[in-house]
Design a protein around this motif. Structure first.
Motif, PDB file in Angstrom:
ATOM      1  N   GLY A  34      -1.026   1.976  -3.198  1.00 43.86           N
ATOM      2  CA  GLY A  34      -2.331   1.923  -2.674  1.00 43.86           C
ATOM      3  C   GLY A  34      -3.241   3.400  -3.189  1.00 43.86           C
ATOM      4  O   GLY A  34      -4.496   3.027  -3.712  1.00 43.86           O
TER       5      GLY A  34
ATOM      6  N   ASP B 107       0.899  -1.381  -0.128  1.00 44.39           N
ATOM      7  CA  ASP B 107       0.117   0.097  -0.036  1.00 44.39           C
ATOM      8  C   ASP B 107       0.767   1.182   0.074  1.00 44.39           C
ATOM      9  O   ASP B 107       0.497   2.155  -0.705  1.00 44.39           O
ATOM     10  CB  ASP B 107      -0.898   0.100   1.380  1.00 44.39           C
ATOM     11  CG  ASP B 107      -2.160  -1.137   1.086  1.00 44.39           C
ATOM     12  OD1 ASP B 107      -2.663  -0.975   0.066  1.00 44.39           O
ATOM     13  OD2 ASP B 107      -2.386  -1.750   2.447  1.00 44.39           O
ATOM     14  N   GLU B 108       1.947   1.429   0.739  1.00 42.90           N
ATOM     15  CA  GLU B 108       2.572   2.442   0.835  1.00 42.90           C
ATOM     16  C   GLU B 108       3.847   2.541  -0.042  1.00 42.90           C
ATOM     17  O   GLU B 108       4.812   3.785   0.136  1.00 42.90           O
ATOM     18  CB  GLU B 108       3.069   2.654   2.450  1.00 42.90           C
ATOM     19  CG  GLU B 108       2.055   2.920   3.169  1.00 42.90           C
ATOM     20  CD  GLU B 108       2.307   3.341   4.800  1.00 42.90           C
ATOM     21  OE1 GLU B 108       2.844   2.532   5.710  1.00 42.90           O
ATOM     22  OE2 GLU B 108       1.944   4.477   5.138  1.00 42.90           O
TER      23      GLU B 108
ATOM     24  N   MET C 168       2.055   6.752  -3.314  1.00 43.89           N
ATOM     25  CA  MET C 168       2.001   5.331  -2.698  1.00 43.89           C
ATOM     26  C   MET C 168       1.037   4.615  -3.547  1.00 43.89           C
ATOM     27  O   MET C 168       0.042   4.832  -4.075  1.00 43.89           O
ATOM     28  CB  MET C 168       1.305   5.381  -1.207  1.00 43.89           C
ATOM     29  CG  MET C 168       1.853   6.216  -0.339  1.00 43.89           C
ATOM     30  SD  MET C 168       1.260   6.349   1.237  1.00 43.89           S
ATOM     31  CE  MET C 168       0.391   7.702   1.309  1.00 43.89           C
TER      32      MET C 168
END
Lengths: 153, 203
Positions: free
Chosen positions: B147, B57-58, B145
């Motif tokens: 995500g 996600d990051e 990011m």
């Protein structure tokens, strides 16, 4: 993503890498119940398969309120915070009147308004992703991103 | 979502590999570097699992996104890790930049153009293999990011379900140049693709 959680203090709830989706945080200030939903869409569209309540802004707010009241929380002591709803691909001009992010924000605010929940903080829009960590002990959100300073609401 | 048989998944994988071979060729011609091409993977993933394909996600990625119109609707994303994006920029505009925050309009256009060429090569080959017209939109770029970069694509699929059919191919070249092509057909277009596969079987 598309889900919501309700936790009692002490607890932390997080969403990592939120873009055009919107985070709806609802807090019961006395009992310190914290709820965080990672909403994808404003509402369920007719004729489409229905996903979990946390996926849509309207049903997420209703489901969270239901859970908080069931736990013994009070409607009078609820505050909400809204974050996210970015326009991620902003480097290219868009012909759309309203971006997906803007639609999600509008739906989240309308849904909270309809349910009489006061909005205590917002960090919305822009063209960058956010990571959100909600602290049930304090009702605060820590919002971090690659391009901005840490923000607390 | 209509579930695909092993044979259909296999055919989709082969068609995507054909597309990626063209994308690899375009990238090789642009950069002059030898490239390595992995066989495509086709899988159905729950939305929260999609950013994992790009490192989590990051994880920071530079994503070039095109919508696909025509007989089949889809989203296509070319995702580059920051070091790969910097390598591409150094090749396009020597000596390149120290960091992605230094990117100006010229660098952004350069990356979008590169993404456009690579994904169009991929789409042209798929289009020929399926006997379908596939028309790409203008490229769009986000550097953020993973995500946050993929969630727009998932939102577009979200009204119809909670899972995405993801066709994934990795193209790489030593030392840092590597990128992923993710192709996500719209659920309503999947039956069309299957029909095209029946009419144009891949051996």
């Amino acid at each position: 993503m598309g889900e919501f959680l309700v936790r009692e203090a002490p607890a932390r709830l997080a969403i990592y890498g939120l873009g055009s989706c919107v985070a709806i945080f609802i807090y019961e200030t006395e009992r310190r119940f914290a709820a965080l939903a990672h909403v994808l869409l404003p509402a369920h569209a007719q004729g489409m398969p229905r996903g979990p309540a946390g996926k849509y802004a309207d049903t997420a707010v209703a489901a969270i309120l239901g859970d908080i009241l069931e736990l013994g929380g009070s409607r009078e002591r609820l505050v909400a915070k809204v974050a996210g709803g970015a326009h991620m691909f902003a480097a290219t001009p868009s012909a759309e009147r309203e971006t997906l992010g803007e639609r999600n924000i509008r739906a989240a605010l309308e849904s909270l308004g309809r349910n009489g929940v006061e909005i205590a903080g917002m960090d919305i829009g822009g063209s960058y992703g956010r990571t959100i960590v909600a602290d049930a002990a304090t009702g605060m959100l820590r919002i971090t991103s690659l391009k901005r300073e840490l923000k607390q609401i | 979502m209509e579930s695909l048989s092993q044979r259909e998944l296999d055919q989709l994988r082969r068609i995507s590999t054909t597309g990626a071979r063209e994308a690899e060729r375009a990238l090789r011609q642009m950069t002059g570097l030898e490239m390595r091409l992995d066989v495509s993977r086709v899988q159905t993933l729950a939305f929260p699992d999609v950013p994992g394909l790009l490192g989590g996600d990051e994880a920071q990625v530079v994503g070039i996104h095109l919508r696909v119109y025509g007989e089949c609707r889809a989203n296509i994303l070319l995702a580059l890790p920051p070091r790969a994006a910097l390598s591409v920029l150094a090749l396009l505009f020597p000596p390149g930049l120290k960091g992605l925050d230094e990117m100006g309009e010229m660098e952004i256009s350069g990356l979008m153009e590169m993404g456009n060429i690579v994904t169009c090569a991929y789409l042209n080959a798929m289009s020929a293999a399926l006997g379908m017209s596939l028309i790409p939109s203008v490229p769009m770029l986000a550097n953020d990011m993973a995500g946050a970069v993929v969630d727009v694509l998932l939102i577009e699929l979200g009204q119809r379900g909670d899972a995405a059919l993801v066709v994934q191919t990795e193209i790489s070249s030593a030392p840092h140049l590597r990128g992923q092509i993710l192709m996500m057909p719209d659920p309503a277009s999947v039956p069309r693709i299957l029909e095209a596969l029946r009419e144009h079987p891949v051996v």
